[in-house]
Design an enzyme around this catalytic site. Sequence first.
Site, mmCIF file in Angstrom:
data_model
loop_
_atom_site.group_PDB
_atom_site.id
_atom_site.type_symbol
_atom_site.label_atom_id
_atom_site.label_comp_id
_atom_site.label_asym_id
_atom_site.label_seq_id
_atom_site.Cartn_x
_atom_site.Cartn_y
_atom_site.Cartn_z
ATOM 1 N N ASP A 189 40.711 65.468 53.565
ATOM 2 C CA ASP A 189 41.364 66.410 54.681
ATOM 3 C C ASP A 189 42.711 66.015 54.740
ATOM 4 O O ASP A 189 43.100 64.561 54.750
ATOM 5 C CB ASP A 189 40.386 66.458 55.766
ATOM 6 C CG ASP A 189 40.454 67.690 56.676
ATOM 7 O OD1 ASP A 189 41.501 68.523 56.592
ATOM 8 O OD2 ASP A 189 39.591 68.095 57.430
ATOM 9 N N ASP A 212 40.282 77.293 58.050
ATOM 10 C CA ASP A 212 39.174 77.127 58.981
ATOM 11 C C ASP A 212 38.537 78.288 59.689
ATOM 12 O O ASP A 212 37.311 78.317 60.365
ATOM 13 C CB ASP A 212 39.610 76.066 60.060
ATOM 14 C CG ASP A 212 39.628 74.772 59.852
ATOM 15 O OD1 ASP A 212 38.979 74.319 58.639
ATOM 16 O OD2 ASP A 212 40.103 73.721 60.427
HETATM 17 C C1 DGJ Z 1 39.375 70.512 59.349
HETATM 18 C C2 DGJ Z 1 38.684 71.261 58.105
HETATM 19 O O1 DGJ Z 1 39.246 72.145 57.781
HETATM 20 C C3 DGJ Z 1 37.286 71.412 58.451
HETATM 21 O O2 DGJ Z 1 36.446 71.923 57.542
HETATM 22 C C4 DGJ Z 1 36.480 70.001 59.102
HETATM 23 O O3 DGJ Z 1 36.401 69.249 57.949
HETATM 24 C C5 DGJ Z 1 37.208 69.469 60.006
HETATM 25 N N1 DGJ Z 1 38.696 69.295 59.768
HETATM 26 C C6 DGJ Z 1 36.712 68.241 60.202
HETATM 27 O O4 DGJ Z 1 37.627 67.428 61.180
#
Ligand code: DGJ
Length: 731
Positions: A480, A550
């Site tokens: 991430d 997200d």
């Molecule tokens: C952003 C990601 O897009 C989510 O899926 C998740 O992993 C969060 N970060 C976790 O902090």
Amino acid sequence: MPIIYDIEHRTFKLDTSDSSYIIKIYEENYVLNLYYGPKIPDTYVPDRECVCPNASFSPANPVIGEHGFSPDTAPMEYGTFGAGDFRISALSVKNENGDNVTDIRYTGHKIYGGKPGIPGLPSTYSVDGDGAETLEIYAEDIVTGLKITLYYTVFENTGVMTRRVKAENCGKDPLVIERIFSLCLNLPGMDYDLLSLYGRHCKERSVERRPLSHGVQGVESRRGASGHCQNPFAAIVEKSADENGGEVYGFNFVYSGNFSALAECDHNHTTRFLMGICPENFGWTLLPDEKFDTPEVVMVFTTGGIGEMSRIFHRFYNNHLIRGKYKDEKRPLLINSWEAAYFDFNADKLVDFAKEAKKLGIELLVMDDGWFGHRNNDKSSLGDWYVNKEKLPGGIEALADRVNAEGLKFGIWYEPEMISPDSELFREHPDWHVHVKGREPMLGRNQYVLDFSRRDVRENIWEQMDKVLSTGRIDYLKWDFNRNIAGAGSAHLPPDRQKEFLHRFILGTYEIMERLVTKYPDILFESCSGGGGRFDPGMLYYSPQIWASDNTDPIERLGIQFGTSVCYPASSVGAHVSACPRTGYKTKGNVALWGTFGYELDPCKLSDNDKDEIKRQIKLYHETYDLIRRGDLYRLVSPFENPYRAVWQIVSESRDCAMVSVVTMRHEEYPHLIVRLKGLKEDSLYRERESGRVYSGALLMNAGINLTYTANSDGDSAVMFFDREKSGRRE
Ligand code: DGJ
């Protein structure tokens, strides 16, 4: 032979299956771009050499004279700054005298089979049977000793060419590269639209189309990442082109940092297009004998419209960019803990997830953010990649063993390029984050960015990750990246090299990613950046899939997935069914199916009905796995054009099966929706699976099917299959 050199005319001709590209070595060894478009048999296009010399005080070369040529009005293959071409330049290099005049002329070339990699950078690669051939054109600035190599690889059988540039200091004095684009292209005329993909967090890659006009226009990222806001993709589209036909030039930058994709229409109404590293806050010092390689651009030309451009990109990325075990091997169906638990989990809860998930047919459990340091919210612990013993008392191994015992594989989340001010790592190394002298660094999601341009920083993170991964318990890793980079600079670089930082940062990230995929070839990698904030071909080289957004609401996802599909294949698009309330599980499944497919919910909280629906959709996922990943996509009704319905179709490579998905975003009171299918065999018969009705391919593609009343209520959806009759032809 996709690349030939015509000695008589001093031209290079580069052919794919349906396009030609012609380069000319002109008088005084200027390198010109004569043609890029539909395939032609000729090797020379005399009428394209000069447009209109001296159109507006355009300077003349002193040897050639003022008789008909000026770098300002000629289609310069790689326009440079200060040498008579006043359009946006692809190259500008500061020399020892402090001026930036850069004038490169042809000195030689080489043509060979295959395609070399790029040191330290992701790139597309050649495979057997793709007919790949590479041309290197050498050009030199004799005053400074700067040597430029223009690389072109033609993948003859795919419709794709790639381009990149290398700069080498063959002089005695240091040089500073201030801009070095990977691609420069000149098109006659300016009667085009620019297509690009803009967005933001939770609304990535919306399609935008606008007419080109006089002056400079385009898209850029200055965020230290390719970013949510503009994708490193652009297309120059003939006015009349649409999904199904017309001339389209598509460009995608294989890079995850700052980029520019710029078009300039000049006073002669011609168009120059550039793509490469964004010149703002970029600079690179080249000492004598040093080299600099740009990332590459993937370039597609087709007369088949935007839809065909997308299909060419999809096939190409599936075969020539995505690597490793999971390029071809079936990927495990996963459930991710994020939307199910956020930071609130422990080992028992995760094992409960695994137990329930197994009953549904899920194959891998991903433990997302929150398993390390003392992280219980987003305010701490990034950089402390050791297990949080309060949540997972037995450590990673014990948890992975328990998950495995339930019959699931086990995956984990990392955000390696970040550091929390509240972390052991920060307390030990308060100078490892990205910052500049005398300024308080800015926070983003309560975190700083680690200075990944530094080897010692990367080494520390590598060692921490390696310790966990070498337990052999990790089957999947999500990488991430949850903020962009402000206050860009590195304490390790001298003042005159600070502008190298952002590119060095990306090179550092790529170095660790390469190390990971090399040492751990069996791990399935998924990259992510607060959803789809680094959805680019650079990342795809290291991870076969990227979390697209997200936003997991299936209605919102339609725009995100339609936009993403303009350039990226379904095999790469991270898409999960979540608990979001707007629609039922059927529609969530039908939308997520058009991607990697997976779950992002608490399986212990599902009703029996929902469980039945999920089992049904998992069956469908297995049945359609190859079709969706290898098939041809047709966007039939786009949510960017129709506020009510979205329809897409995927046709198998053999054209034996077509899957049509329809989603109703909003019920329309007096609807009318007849959709013509695409890509079928005209003279074959197809049976619609549910009704058993048989249609000719010609009928389905010309008369179409009536979807007016199909799933026409808010948030409803349907999937239909058309199977080619075994007898094949129509009687
Ligand atoms: C952003 C990601 O897009 C989510 O899926 C998740 O992993 C969060 N970060 C976790 O902090």
